[in-house]
Design a protein around this motif. Structure first.
Motif, PDB file in Angstrom:
ATOM      1  N   ASN A   1       7.439  -4.729  30.328  1.00 27.33           N
ATOM      2  CA  ASN A   1       8.638  -5.151  29.533  1.00 27.33           C
ATOM      3  C   ASN A   1       9.803  -5.664  30.375  1.00 27.33           C
ATOM      4  OD1 ASN A   1       9.215  -2.648  30.632  1.00 27.33           O
ATOM      5  ND2 ASN A   1      10.301  -1.992  28.686  1.00 27.33           N
TER       6      ASN A   1
ATOM      7  N   ASP B   1      14.036  -9.465  30.457  1.00 30.87           N
ATOM      8  CA  ASP B   1      13.354  -8.826  29.118  1.00 30.87           C
ATOM      9  C   ASP B   1      12.742 -10.101  28.906  1.00 30.87           C
ATOM     10  OD1 ASP B   1      14.617  -6.306  29.421  1.00 30.87           O
ATOM     11  OD2 ASP B   1      16.132  -7.055  28.172  1.00 30.87           O
ATOM     12  N   ILE B   2      11.231  -9.612  28.496  1.00 32.94           N
ATOM     13  CA  ILE B   2      10.277 -10.480  27.847  1.00 32.94           C
ATOM     14  C   ILE B   2       9.984 -10.214  26.467  1.00 32.94           C
ATOM     15  CG2 ILE B   2       7.756 -11.316  28.057  1.00 32.94           C
ATOM     16  CD1 ILE B   2       7.832 -10.649  31.028  1.00 32.94           C
ATOM     17  N   ALA B   3      10.476 -11.265  25.706  1.00 31.67           N
ATOM     18  CA  ALA B   3      10.220 -11.025  24.177  1.00 31.67           C
ATOM     19  C   ALA B   3       9.959 -12.371  23.733  1.00 31.67           C
ATOM     20  CB  ALA B   3      11.747 -10.519  23.623  1.00 31.67           C
ATOM     21  N   ALA B   4       8.932 -12.464  22.582  1.00 30.21           N
ATOM     22  CA  ALA B   4       8.457 -13.670  22.005  1.00 30.21           C
ATOM     23  C   ALA B   4       8.284 -14.881  23.009  1.00 30.21           C
ATOM     24  CB  ALA B   4       9.693 -13.979  20.982  1.00 30.21           C
TER      25      ALA B   4
ATOM     26  N   HIS C   1      14.405 -13.344  28.776  1.00 26.84           N
ATOM     27  CA  HIS C   1      15.947 -13.074  28.399  1.00 26.84           C
ATOM     28  C   HIS C   1      16.645 -12.183  29.299  1.00 26.84           C
ATOM     29  CE1 HIS C   1      14.861 -14.658  24.468  1.00 26.84           C
ATOM     30  NE2 HIS C   1      13.774 -13.710  24.498  1.00 26.84           N
TER      31      HIS C   1
ATOM     32  N   ARG D   1      18.835 -10.006  31.404  1.00 26.97           N
ATOM     33  CA  ARG D   1      19.153  -8.686  31.241  1.00 26.97           C
ATOM     34  C   ARG D   1      20.454  -8.187  32.042  1.00 26.97           C
ATOM     35  NH1 ARG D   1      15.492  -3.444  31.009  1.00 26.97           N
ATOM     36  NH2 ARG D   1      16.994  -1.805  30.988  1.00 26.97           N
TER      37      ARG D   1
ATOM     38  N   TYR E   1       0.886 -11.992  30.670  1.00 22.41           N
ATOM     39  CA  TYR E   1       1.598 -12.789  31.235  1.00 22.41           C
ATOM     40  C   TYR E   1       1.470 -13.036  32.827  1.00 22.41           C
ATOM     41  CZ  TYR E   1       4.155 -12.584  26.691  1.00 22.41           C
ATOM     42  OH  TYR E   1       4.539 -12.612  25.480  1.00 22.41           O
TER      43      TYR E   1
END
Length: 607
Positions: free
Chosen positions: A335, A350-353, A357, A359, A591
């Motif tokens: 994460n 951060d890894i989202a969608a 992003h 941090r 990923y």
């Protein structure tokens, strides 16, 4: 008659010899008398001869001067009848003028000669001073050399003492490790004995219950009745009596709980956590107070990647740093992503969608970052730097907790050991160091013959890759090289498979080498058309399930090989503008991230 005839010639011969000797004597006498007379007469005329020679020399000089004057004055001595007196006067004036000029030149020459003599005296004085200074410097050089000899002797003595002390330290360390192993073995034996006794007791009690099944069933029935009667107020008076069924049941329950508690305690005595706690207590007793909390050593449960998914497309591109990026690493929970570059910082993402992003940023390094490592809990980060040090952060604090300094050149690798209390660093100063995180101090230095480009480690072994085209295996307890594996090019990176059975190396001969750690002679090479190792620090890694290998190329593409088939699985498009320095594969297998020298980071996926 014969006698007289023979005697006569002998006398004649004797007279002849005496006459010749007499003649030679008077000749020598005459010669001596002649030499004496010549010497006596020559002495009388010696002064006269010298005077004659001097006069003759003067006459010669005068004749020469006269000849020159005649050549000059001949036109003047025989002029025409009208102007002979005036010509003579003019010639005489010219000669006088020449005499004055010559005298002036003589004075000038004498002045120059005096100045040169004065300069010569100054130079002689300076030479004397320089000679004195030279002598003084020679004396000081002799003193310095003598001091150096004394210092060298002291240094040799101290070095010898240090070697003896280090040998004694190694012996004590080995004896300490042996004592620790003996202690752990004794604890295991005691736990096994306790388990065996508990098993015998349980079996004996089960055998006793099996002998009276009817009584056991009746007791169970009475227990149920007692539970039903316990709900009424009238049963409160009888529940506390020793002969009541509830008392029997509570007593039996207490016995069962005591047996179960003993079983649980005996089983935990042999667990790795119990042994680790014993080892930790022993080490804390031996090393002193710790700078880390006990909560840091508790490993959180991690996800296991059953099958990694090969990425097919880029889902997010961004300029992650201000300068080139040298290292990238996923956290164990997949994460969080960390990137480090030549701009001296580590950035967290951060890894989202399917996007990265920002941090936060970890500061503290004085030079660029060369490698990044998460611990198994994902709460701490270790990084190597160009400023000859390694830095240690906690994720709840953006300032380094401490810095490991001691290398003389840039640190190229920094890795956690398996028990997370020690760190291994490799450097360009041809050393590999082992650090104790509890004391933030170096506990062992391994001297290597070549520039160390990367290192990986296990509990007792350290594997390092070098510029001399060799992979070296070290026993960290004895700091001795146990094996060397030669390659065809400079080693740029190392990685161990998730099952710790295979070692991956990337080298400058444009290939990846897979070494079986159980049989180091069994190797497999991975190559591809177009793949080229872009720098001396290009990183290649395993996928989280160990089925694939991934590395970036100098042309900006990312290559993925299949370990099972040994063939190229896929080549991701060359979206990078420069050489790919490092890649990372998330523990979830979803990923892949690649970073390059032109500060770009690309997130790849198959979604």
């Amino acid at each position: 008659m014969a006698t007289s005839e023979c005697g006569e010639p002998e006398r004649r011969f004797g007279r002849t010899r005496s006459d010749s000797q007499h003649t030679e004597a008077w000749k020598r006498h005459i010669i001596r008398q002649l030499k004496y007379r010549d010497k006596a007469q020559k002495t009388l005329f010696q002064d006269l001869i010298r005077s004659y020679l001097s006069l003759l020399e003067r006459c010669t000089q005068k004749a020469f001067i006269t000849k020159g004057l005649l050549s000059v004055t001949r036109p003047l001595l025989h002029p025409s009848s009208e102007d002979s007196p005036s010509s003579l006067k003019r010639a005489t004036g010219e000669l006088a003028y020449q005499v004055v000029e010559l005298q002036h030149e003589i004075k000038i020459k004498e002045t120059c000669l005096e100045k040169q003599h004065a300069r010569l005296r100054e130079c002689q004085n300076d030479l004397g001073a320089v000679q004195l200074e030279h002598g003084r410097l020679q004396a000081s050089v002799a003193d310095v050399e003598e001091g150096n000899r004394l210092l060298k002797s002291k240094y040799d003595l101290l070095l010898e003492r240090h070697q003896h002390t280090e040998q004694a330290y190694r012996k004590e360390e080995l004896s300490g490790s042996e004592l620790l192993e003996d202690m752990i073995r004794w604890k295991q034996q005691a736990a096994e004995r306790m388990n065996s006794r508990n098993e015998r007791r349980v079996r004996a009690r089960e055998a006793g219950r099996n002998k009276h099944p009817e009584a056991a069933s009746s007791k169970t029935f009475n227990f149920d009745e007692e539970l039903q009667s316990a709900s009424s107020p009238s049963s409160s008076s009888t529940s506390s009596s020793p002969s009541s069924p509830s008392f029997l049941r509570s007593e039996s329950n207490e016995r069962v709980e005591r047996v179960q508690g003993r079983l649980f305690r005996s089983a935990s005595a042999t667990s790795p956590r119990f042994l680790g706690s014993i080892k930790g207590l022993f080490e804390r007793k031996r090393r002193g107070s710790s700078i880390c909390n006990l909560e840091e050593h508790i490993s959180s449960p991690l996800g296991i990647c059953l099958a990694a998914r090969v990425p097919t497309k880029a889902v997010h591109l961004l300029d992650a740093h201000e300068l080139g990026i040298n290292a990238v690493r996923f956290s164990p929970r997949s994460n969080l992503l960390a990137t480090g570059g030549t701009d001296r910082v580590i950035k967290l993402w951060d890894i989202a969608a399917g996007m990265l992003h920002y941090r936060g940023t970890l500061d503290g390094s004085n030079e660029g970052i060369t490698s990044i490592e998460f611990d198994s809990t994902g709460t701490r980060i270790l990084a190597a730097s160009y400023d000859n040090s390694a830095l240690f952060w906690r994720l709840d604090d953006f300032v380094p907790k401490f810095t490991l300094t001691g290398h003389s050149r840039k640190v190229t690798a920094a890795r956690f050991k398996s028990h997370l209390k020690q760190v291994v660093t490799g450097s360009a100063d041809r050393t590999v160091k082992i650090w104790d995180l509890q004391r933030a101090a170096c506990i062992r230095t391994i001297e290597v013959l070549s520039y160390c480009s990367d290192a990986v480690c296990s509990e007792y072994y350290i594997i390092s890759g070098h510029y001399d085209r060799k992979i070296r295996f070290w026993d960290s307890r004895a700091a001795s090289c146990t094996q060397e594996v030669p390659l065809q090019g400079r080693v740029t990176s190392l990685d161990i498979s998730p099952n710790h059975r295979e070692l991956l190396s990337c080298s400058r001969d444009e290939s990846l080498q897979l070494v079986d750690l159980r049989m180091s002679n069994a190797r497999m090479a991975f190559r591809a058309d177009g793949f080229k190792c872009g720098s001396d620090s290009t990183k290649a890694i395993f996928s989280p399930d160990g089925s694939y290998l991934v590395a970036g190329s100098a042309d900006g593409a990312v290559y993925i090989w299949n370990v099972g088939t040994g063939k190229l699985e896929t080549q991701l498009p060359d979206l990078h503008r420069s050489s790919v320095n490092a890649v990372a594969w998330s523990m979830s297998g979803e990923y892949v991230v690649s970073v390059d020298k032109s500060r770009k980071a690309i997130l790849w996926s198959d979604i």
